[in-house]
Design a protein around this motif. Structure first.
Motif, PDB file in Angstrom:
ATOM      1  N   GLY A  75       0.815  -1.205   0.000  1.00  0.00           N
ATOM      2  CA  GLY A  75       0.000   0.000   0.000  1.00  0.00           C
ATOM      3  C   GLY A  75       0.853   1.260   0.000  1.00  0.00           C
ATOM      4  O   GLY A  75       0.582   2.210  -0.744  1.00  0.00           O
ATOM      5  N   HIS A  76       1.895   1.266   0.797  1.00  0.00           N
ATOM      6  CA  HIS A  76       2.798   2.422   0.843  1.00  0.00           C
ATOM      7  C   HIS A  76       3.477   2.646  -0.505  1.00  0.00           C
ATOM      8  O   HIS A  76       3.538   3.773  -0.997  1.00  0.00           O
ATOM      9  N   ARG A  77       3.966   1.560  -1.100  1.00  0.00           N
ATOM     10  CA  ARG A  77       4.632   1.679  -2.406  1.00  0.00           C
ATOM     11  C   ARG A  77       3.689   2.224  -3.467  1.00  0.00           C
ATOM     12  O   ARG A  77       4.079   3.051  -4.290  1.00  0.00           O
ATOM     13  N   GLU A  84      -4.184   5.445  -7.172  1.00  0.00           N
ATOM     14  CA  GLU A  84      -5.358   5.510  -6.305  1.00  0.00           C
ATOM     15  C   GLU A  84      -5.584   4.129  -5.707  1.00  0.00           C
ATOM     16  O   GLU A  84      -5.774   3.150  -6.425  1.00  0.00           O
ATOM     17  N   VAL A  85      -5.531   4.061  -4.389  1.00  0.00           N
ATOM     18  CA  VAL A  85      -5.620   2.783  -3.679  1.00  0.00           C
ATOM     19  C   VAL A  85      -6.839   2.802  -2.770  1.00  0.00           C
ATOM     20  O   VAL A  85      -7.108   3.792  -2.096  1.00  0.00           O
ATOM     21  N   VAL A 128      -5.662   5.238   3.368  1.00  0.00           N
ATOM     22  CA  VAL A 128      -4.755   6.294   3.787  1.00  0.00           C
ATOM     23  C   VAL A 128      -3.514   5.621   4.345  1.00  0.00           C
ATOM     24  O   VAL A 128      -3.601   4.863   5.315  1.00  0.00           O
ATOM     25  N   ASP A 129      -2.374   5.864   3.735  1.00  0.00           N
ATOM     26  CA  ASP A 129      -1.132   5.295   4.234  1.00  0.00           C
ATOM     27  C   ASP A 129      -0.702   6.078   5.469  1.00  0.00           C
ATOM     28  O   ASP A 129      -0.519   7.296   5.390  1.00  0.00           O
ATOM     29  N   ALA A 133       0.611   9.934   5.553  1.00  0.00           N
ATOM     30  CA  ALA A 133      -0.328  10.861   6.177  1.00  0.00           C
ATOM     31  C   ALA A 133       0.226  11.499   7.448  1.00  0.00           C
ATOM     32  O   ALA A 133      -0.297  12.491   7.922  1.00  0.00           O
ATOM     33  N   GLY A 134       1.280  10.912   8.013  1.00  0.00           N
ATOM     34  CA  GLY A 134       1.920  11.495   9.179  1.00  0.00           C
ATOM     35  C   GLY A 134       1.384  11.033  10.512  1.00  0.00           C
ATOM     36  O   GLY A 134       1.694  11.630  11.534  1.00  0.00           O
ATOM     37  N   HIS A 135       0.591   9.960  10.551  1.00  0.00           N
ATOM     38  CA  HIS A 135       0.129   9.457  11.844  1.00  0.00           C
ATOM     39  C   HIS A 135       0.570   8.018  12.075  1.00  0.00           C
ATOM     40  O   HIS A 135      -0.091   7.251  12.770  1.00  0.00           O
TER      41      HIS A 135
END
Length: 150
Positions: A75-77, A84-85, A128-129, A133-135
């Motif tokens: 998912g990150h890649r 769009e995932v 949402v990765d 996303a920073g969390h």
């Protein structure tokens, strides 16, 4: 009720059945051409998969069912590469498979076909990765707390 997802232009639908060692992938282009293959959970296969996705007519809409933490690297890649995932609910997948095949029989190619149909119908959730996303720290803290409470 308006069908917003199917009015959205697409070049290809990609459904991925995530597993520990190998993922089952089913793609379908706008022309109706389907391609099914297996992909290992490795950086080399992720690179080949991203190259394959870039060869398809854009935009590609990719959907997968979260399985443990095995979906996180792929998912990150994909998000980092600009695709769009989407998540597809495992409950929706199980119910749809039961209705579609009138059984609970489960195998990877069949699961990928079920995921593709759910993706095409718009029965999805936004992916949402957490790292992008920073969390990511909050998610890791939550998972650590869960393990400690066990």
């Amino acid at each position: 009720m308006a069908d917003h997802l199917n009015n959205k232009p697409f070049g290809a639908w990609i459904a991925i059945d995530i597993a520990k060692d190998f993922n089952a992938v089913l793609s379908e282009t706008k022309a109706g051409k389907r391609q099914h293959f297996r992909m290992a959970n490795s950086a080399a296969d992720h690179d080949r998969f991203i190259a394959f996705l870039k060869s398809l007519p854009p935009p590609c809409i990719i959907g997968f069912e979260a399985t443990g933490n095995y979906h996180r690297a792929l998912g990150h890649r994909l998000v980092a590469a600009g695709f769009e995932v989407c998540f597809i609910s495992s409950v929706a997948s199980a119910r749809y498979r039961e209705v579609m095949f009138n059984s609970w029989d489960k195998n990877d190619p069949k699961d990928a076909a079920v995921l593709l149909e759910l993706l095409k119908q718009g029965i999805i959730q936004r992916y949402v990765d957490p790292l992008i996303a920073g969390h990511h720290d909050l998610q890791e803290l939550s998972k650590t707390y869960y393990q400690v409470t066990l």
